[in-house]
Each structure stands twice: as structure tokens, then as C-alpha cells.
Design an enzyme around this catalytic site. Structure first.
Site, PDB file in Angstrom:
ATOM      1  CG  ASP A 123     -14.287   0.179   1.678  1.00 14.29           C
ATOM      2  OD1 ASP A 123     -13.881  -0.201   2.792  1.00 14.29           O
ATOM      3  OD2 ASP A 123     -15.364   0.782   1.519  1.00 14.29           O
TER       4      ASP A 123
ATOM      5  CG  HIS B 193      -6.692  -4.525   7.575  1.00 18.53           C
ATOM      6  ND1 HIS B 193      -7.505  -3.866   6.673  1.00 18.53           N
ATOM      7  CD2 HIS B 193      -7.144  -4.163   8.799  1.00 18.53           C
ATOM      8  CE1 HIS B 193      -8.393  -3.132   7.320  1.00 18.53           C
ATOM      9  NE2 HIS B 193      -8.206  -3.306   8.611  1.00 18.53           N
TER      10      HIS B 193
ATOM     11  CG  LEU C 134       3.133   0.899 -11.786  1.00 18.99           C
ATOM     12  CD1 LEU C 134       1.909   1.306 -12.609  1.00 18.99           C
ATOM     13  CD2 LEU C 134       2.856  -0.442 -11.104  1.00 18.99           C
TER      14      LEU C 134
END
Ligand code: FPP
Length: 238
Positions: free
Chosen positions: A12, A29, A123
Site C-alpha cells: 500500500d 505503481h 521460494l
């Protein structure tokens, strides 16, 4: 330092980060996307096994047309680039959320990436796209209801342990630590079922500025928590 097995992050603050610099939200972004690439590297280096990030919620379609278009372009580019990233960090990528809402080419990129990266397991990286926890649960409940109607499942077989099998996160361990950047103190419909016992860490740092030092700080805070799961503390148990 004990590294959490599974970290979930609500990315965020991209928009506010950009505005503070006199730039359009889309620039935030772009920077947020760059940071996403770095966080996979940090998580991998620290030995995190599962990383799940909230990149686009079912609510995010309500943003301005130009912002949504900008995000779609980012997803397009990132999903393609992620093939190389997955090889570099030996990471298996899974997209969670209702991807049928995206353009065909994006859906195709998701499938290609998931298939290609399924060979890796250093991962496990889950990208939440058009994700909403309530939507995920309703989709899961519909699957269960259909199995009950067809006779494959009976209502008595519906158990807590098995409900997770009907969610997008089926087979993944629940998150141990949830991090939300940029000051908001809420879950925003993210992994509501899966985070019943997860530790929460909130920071004012905006997502584009959330670097390895900040990640280590969050893990250190996590280490100070007393994780009891409703039981008694070990030392009180003797
Ligand atoms: C929240 O910041 C962020 C988003 C809604 C999108 C997250 C996207 C990225 C990190 C980049 C793209 C990701 C991929 C997978 C390519 P916000 O816009 O809500 O910030 P604000 O709260 O300051 O307005």
C-alpha cells in the site's frame, strides 16, 4: 532471528508516495512494481519459504480508468519478466484471485508463468490479482455445494481442516506474518480465513520505500511476539 515461513504483504501507499513527489499515481505503481522484484530477492536471501502479496483487489477496478489501464500494463510487462525472475530466485509463482476478469493475453501469461515456474521450490511466491477474500470463500463454497449436490461430498464431511482445500491458497501453509505498508490499519479483504492466527505488522513506510532493512525490522518485531494460538505459554505450562 527466526524467519517466518510465510509472509503476506499488503502493498500500500504507491499513490501517496508519488503524490508527495509531485508525480502521478501511476509513477508510484511503477516504483512499487520495481520494489516487488527486490522484495522477492530479499525474502529469498533471508530464507522465507512463502511470500504472498496483494497487488490488485476485487475493489481496485473502481479506480480511474487511466489508473486501471496503467496497472494492467504493469501486470502484462511484469508477468512476462517474471519468467526470468522465477528462474533467478528459483521461485514457484502462483496467481491467486479470479483471473478470468483479465484480458485473454494476461490470463495466458499467468498460465505460462505458473507452468514454467512449477519446477522451482526455493521460494513460493503468490501474487493476488483481482483477489478478495470474501469472493474466494464464496467461490470455494460454491465448489463445496456442487460436490454435495453431485454426492461427492456430504455436509458432515465439511470440516475446518478441509475448507482450505477449496480456496485459491489450497496446499499452502497459513501466513505467519502479515505486513501492511503506508499506515492503514486494516485487512482490506485479504486472506481472512488464512490469517486467523497470523501476527500483524503495520508500518508508515510506503511500499516503494519498503526495503530489506524494513523487512528485517518487521521480522525482528515478529520475533518479539508471543505466539500462543490460544494455548498457554510454554514456561507457564511446566
Ligand atoms: C496500493 O497503493 C497499491 C495498489 C493498488 C497496486 C499495487 C501494485 C503494485 C505494487 C505494482 C504493480 C504490481 C505488479 C504485480 C506488477 P495505492 O495506490 O492504494 O496507494 P495509496 O493508498 O497511497 O493511494
Amino acid at each position: 532471528m527466526e524467519v517466518p515461513n510465510h509472509i503476506a504483504i499488503i502493498l500500500d501507499g504507491n499513490g501517496r508516495w508519488a503524490k508527495r513527489r509531485g508525480m502521478p499515481r501511476g509513477y508510484g505503481h511503477v516504483k512499487g512494481c520495481e520494489n516487488l522484484e527486490k522484495i522477492c530477492e530479499y525474502a529469498s536471501e533471508l530464507g522465507v519459504k512463502y511470500l504472498t502479496v496483494y497487488a490488485f483487489s476485487t475493489e481496485n477496478w473502481k479506480r480511474s480508468r487511466s489508473e486501471v489501464e496503467g496497472l494492467m500494463k504493469l501486470f502484462r510487462d511484469y508477468l512476462k519478466k517474471c519468467i526470468k525472475i522465477s528462474r533467478k530466485w528459483q521461485m514457484q509463482v502462483r496467481v491467486i484471485g479470479e483471473i478470468s476478469a483479465f484480458d485473454q493475453d494476461i490470463q495466458k501469461s499467468v498460465h505460462t508463468l505458473e507452468e514454467f515456474s512449477s519446477q522451482f521450490d526455493k521460494l513460493h511466491f503468490q501474487l493476488a490479482l483481482n483477489y478478495g477474500s470474501r469472493d474466494e470463500m464464496i467461490r470455494g463454497i460454491r465448489k463445496i455445494a456442487a460436490e454435495c449436490v453431485s454426492g461427492k461430498l456430504s455436509p458432515e464431511d465439511i470440516e475446518e481442516e478441509r475448507f482450505g482445500d477449496y480456496l485459491d491458497t489450497a496446499g499452502l501453509p497459513d501466513p505467519d506474518l502479515m505486513i501492511r505498508t503506508s499506515g492503514e490499519l486494516r485487512l482490506s479483504n485479504f486472506l481472512l480465513w488464512q490469517m486467523a492466527y497470523t501476527e500483524f505488522y503495520f508500518t508508515d513506510v510506503a511500499w516503494p520505500d519498503f526495503d530489506k532493512k524494513e523487512l528485517v525490522k518487521a521480522i525482528e518485531q515478529y520475533n518479539k511476539r508471543d505466539r500462543r494460538y490460544g494455548g498457554v505459554k510454554e514456561e507457564q505450562n511446566v
